[in-house]
Design a protein around this motif. Structure first.
Motif, mmCIF file in Angstrom:
data_model
loop_
_atom_site.group_PDB
_atom_site.id
_atom_site.type_symbol
_atom_site.label_atom_id
_atom_site.label_comp_id
_atom_site.label_asym_id
_atom_site.label_seq_id
_atom_site.Cartn_x
_atom_site.Cartn_y
_atom_site.Cartn_z
ATOM 1 N N ALA A 1 0.187 -3.558 20.737
ATOM 2 C CA ALA A 1 0.904 -4.227 21.825
ATOM 3 C C ALA A 1 0.506 -3.636 23.174
ATOM 4 O O ALA A 1 0.351 -4.365 24.158
ATOM 5 C CB ALA A 1 2.410 -4.120 21.608
ATOM 6 N N SER B 1 1.267 -8.891 19.774
ATOM 7 C CA SER B 1 2.114 -8.193 20.739
ATOM 8 C C SER B 1 3.509 -8.801 20.758
ATOM 9 O O SER B 1 4.511 -8.087 20.860
ATOM 10 C CB SER B 1 1.502 -8.266 22.142
ATOM 11 N N ALA C 1 6.112 -7.616 18.283
ATOM 12 C CA ALA C 1 6.836 -6.381 18.575
ATOM 13 C C ALA C 1 8.139 -6.675 19.323
ATOM 14 O O ALA C 1 8.989 -5.797 19.448
ATOM 15 C CB ALA C 1 5.952 -5.444 19.405
ATOM 16 N N GLN C 2 8.304 -7.917 19.816
ATOM 17 C CA GLN C 2 9.460 -8.252 20.648
ATOM 18 C C GLN C 2 10.360 -9.345 20.055
ATOM 19 O O GLN C 2 11.564 -9.308 20.252
ATOM 20 C CB GLN C 2 8.972 -8.750 22.011
ATOM 21 N N LEU D 1 5.407 -5.718 28.366
ATOM 22 C CA LEU D 1 4.877 -5.288 27.064
ATOM 23 C C LEU D 1 4.459 -3.823 27.099
ATOM 24 O O LEU D 1 4.712 -3.064 26.162
ATOM 25 C CB LEU D 1 3.661 -6.142 26.688
ATOM 26 N N ASN E 1 6.504 -0.865 24.958
ATOM 27 C CA ASN E 1 5.826 -0.295 23.786
ATOM 28 C C ASN E 1 5.212 1.078 24.025
ATOM 29 O O ASN E 1 4.988 1.810 23.069
ATOM 30 C CB ASN E 1 4.754 -1.275 23.277
#
Length: 193
Positions: free
Chosen positions: A75, A126, A129-130, A184, A188
């Motif tokens: 990410a 990426s 991850a969210q 991002l 991260n």
């Protein structure tokens, strides 16, 4: 799976992918290809792009495991790549060169790297991850429908938006991408330390 449905996440993921895929910004490239006599098949481009992106969405984790890379690191790398893409859009510079040996306009440069390129691949992982996977997949499917519409209606979209509209849209999504890259990165980078 459907318990994780979230309209805000779908909208956010859609906008991120919309900005990265940047089919509106690709209209001049598509028109140029058509003017040079290259055949651009909207359905074929959309189906191949969708297959690559959905495949990478599901197989990307396995690929990362093979290289011993965690999603947080990917990410952060994705944030840096998205940052560079936003600079390209905002500053009208070419950082990523689209060159290769294949001469088919539908596959290269339309499918790869414009629609299903490194930026889109990086962004998909990426986003994982969210956001919940189901929301990202819906956002991706909606983007692919939009891609089909724009590629099949390129001449009409260009007439509707005009050169100025395409330019302004590109700049607007450049700023959105820049903000996404910062978010991002900051979200991260903390998990890596």
């Amino acid at each position: 799976m459907f318990k994780e449905l979230n309209l805000i996440e779908i909208t956010s993921a859609f906008l991120v992918l919309f900005a990265v895929i940047d089919i509106i910004g690709s209209i001049p490239i598509i028109i140029n290809l058509k003017q040079r006599g290259k055949d651009v098949n909207a359905l074929k481009a959309t189906l191949i792009s969708s297959a690559l992106l959905f495949g990478f969405f599901y197989g990307g984790d396995l690929m990362l495991q093979l290289f011993h890379v965690d999603i947080g690191s990917f990410a952060v790398a994705g944030a840096l790549l998205i940052f560079l893409m936003s600079l390209e859009m905002l500053l009208d510079v070419e950082i990523f060169k689209f060159s290769g040996p294949i001469q088919s306009a539908t596959l290269v440069p339309l499918v790869f790297p414009l629609l299903a390129g490194a930026g889109a691949f990086t962004t998909l992982l990426s986003l994982r991850a969210q956001y919940a996977s189901v929301n990202i997949l819906i956002a991706l499917a909606l983007n692919m429908l939009w891609v089909y519409f724009v590629v099949s209606m390129t001449d009409k979209v260009q007439t509707f938006l005009g050169q100025g509209g395409i330019y302004i849209t590109r700049k607007f999504f450049g700023i959105i991408l820049l903000a996404i890259a910062v978010k991002l990165f900051t979200t991260n980078i903390q998990t890596l330390f």
